[in-house]
Design an enzyme around this catalytic site. Structure first.
Site, PDB file in Angstrom:
ATOM      1  CG  ASP A  97      40.560  43.628  37.204  1.00 13.81           C
ATOM      2  OD1 ASP A  97      41.297  44.450  36.612  1.00 13.81           O
ATOM      3  OD2 ASP A  97      40.854  42.423  37.299  1.00 13.81           O
ATOM      4  CG  ASP A 100      49.289  46.711  40.674  1.00 15.14           C
ATOM      5  OD1 ASP A 100      49.929  47.516  41.367  1.00 15.14           O
ATOM      6  OD2 ASP A 100      49.498  45.484  40.740  1.00 15.14           O
ATOM      7  CE  LYS A 127      44.886  55.884  41.774  1.00 15.60           C
ATOM      8  NZ  LYS A 127      45.938  55.883  42.784  1.00 15.60           N
ATOM      9  CG  ASP A 156      43.388  35.661  37.519  1.00 14.37           C
ATOM     10  OD1 ASP A 156      43.596  36.897  37.450  1.00 14.37           O
ATOM     11  OD2 ASP A 156      44.106  34.831  36.953  1.00 14.37           O
ATOM     12  NE  ARG A 162      39.878  35.151  35.438  1.00 14.43           N
ATOM     13  CZ  ARG A 162      40.775  36.105  35.266  1.00 14.43           C
ATOM     14  NH1 ARG A 162      40.574  37.285  35.802  1.00 14.43           N
ATOM     15  NH2 ARG A 162      41.860  35.904  34.561  1.00 14.43           N
TER      16      ARG A 162
HETATM   17  P1  XMP Z   1      48.562  47.235  35.991  1.00 14.02           P
HETATM   18  O1  XMP Z   1      49.822  46.961  36.771  1.00 14.02           O
HETATM   19  O2  XMP Z   1      48.752  47.019  34.533  1.00 14.02           O
HETATM   20  O3  XMP Z   1      47.594  46.135  36.511  1.00 14.02           O
HETATM   21  O4  XMP Z   1      47.931  48.553  36.364  1.00 14.02           O
HETATM   22  C1  XMP Z   1      46.338  45.968  35.987  1.00 14.02           C
HETATM   23  C2  XMP Z   1      46.075  44.520  35.669  1.00 14.02           C
HETATM   24  O5  XMP Z   1      46.923  43.652  36.428  1.00 14.02           O
HETATM   25  C3  XMP Z   1      46.185  42.653  37.072  1.00 14.02           C
HETATM   26  N1  XMP Z   1      46.350  42.866  38.530  1.00 14.02           N
HETATM   27  C4  XMP Z   1      45.864  42.072  39.474  1.00 14.02           C
HETATM   28  N2  XMP Z   1      45.141  40.957  39.376  1.00 14.02           N
HETATM   29  N3  XMP Z   1      45.055  40.790  41.734  1.00 14.02           N
HETATM   30  C5  XMP Z   1      44.744  40.317  40.517  1.00 14.02           C
HETATM   31  O6  XMP Z   1      44.057  39.306  40.440  1.00 14.02           O
HETATM   32  C6  XMP Z   1      45.792  41.906  41.930  1.00 14.02           C
HETATM   33  O7  XMP Z   1      46.056  42.298  43.055  1.00 14.02           O
HETATM   34  C7  XMP Z   1      46.214  42.582  40.709  1.00 14.02           C
HETATM   35  N4  XMP Z   1      46.934  43.696  40.509  1.00 14.02           N
HETATM   36  C8  XMP Z   1      46.983  43.847  39.156  1.00 14.02           C
HETATM   37  C9  XMP Z   1      44.773  42.834  36.591  1.00 14.02           C
HETATM   38  O8  XMP Z   1      44.582  41.931  35.529  1.00 14.02           O
HETATM   39  C10 XMP Z   1      44.681  44.227  36.062  1.00 14.02           C
HETATM   40  O9  XMP Z   1      43.831  44.336  34.934  1.00 14.02           O
END
Ligand code: XMP
Length: 177
Positions: A97, A100, A127, A156, A162
């Protein structure tokens, strides 16, 4: 809609961009069929919409990871459920999804290569616009968004929201859930 949420990307824009992404990824694979691995829980809506428009899917499977508590990354990945598909010698497309910090995609790319994959590519719908994240982690990106916590379209907050069809920004520290 709750007071502390606002629509960032409307469902119609998402649908158009997902259609384009399916074509962009398809031309990168040039008619070749690949194994698609969706990262749960967040990727299920994006994945369902994308694979139904794709001409490059041979198999679909899931890897269920956890790294977030509330609106914050714990900095650690927990594998809740391994993928079942045999990745040995296969071309693997990872779908998630959101990119981050890059922790999840970094972990998953390595996981897939450790399973013997021949190649790995990743596509994310979103992204976050932040520094110090390796752009090579995702070859295909739907939208670059501000560094804010978002929900809806699979994303979520503690397991909620979701199902929302639009991607919404949730303002921090105002949620009285
Ligand atoms: P990373 O930091 O590992 O993040 O690149 C990826 C996973 O972290 C969750 N994620 C979010 N979930 N809103 C959400 O609901 C957000 O703004 C968010 N930022 C990161 C997500 O599970 C993703 O796969």
């Amino acid at each position: 809609m709750r007071q502390n949420m606002s629509v960032l990307i409307h469902r119609d824009r998402i649908a158009n961009r997902v259609r384009e992404l399916a074509m962009e990824i398809g031309s990168a694979y040039n008619g070749q069929a690949v194994v698609v691995i969706g990262i749960l829980g967040g990727a299920f809506v994006f994945m369902a919409d994308l694979v139904r428009q794709a001409d490059f899917v041979s198999q679909v499977d899931f890897l269920w990871l956890e790294s977030y508590e509330g609106q914050k990354s714990t900095g650690k990945i927990k594998v809740r459920q391994e993928a079942n598909v045999d990745m040995q010698g296969k071309d693997i497309l990872i779908l998630d999804d959101i990119l981050d910090t890059g922790l999840t995609l970094g972990f998953t790319r390595e996981y897939v290569l450790n399973q013997g994959a021949k190649s790995v590519r990743a596509a994310v719908l979103l992204k976050k616009d932040r520094e110090n994240v390796d752009p090579a982690l995702a070859e295909n990106v739907g939208f670059t968004i501000p560094d804010k916590f978002v929900i809806g379209y699979g994303l979520d907050y503690n397991g909620k929201y979701r199902h929302l069809p639009d991607i919404c920004v949730m303002e921090p520290e105002k949620e009285n859930l």
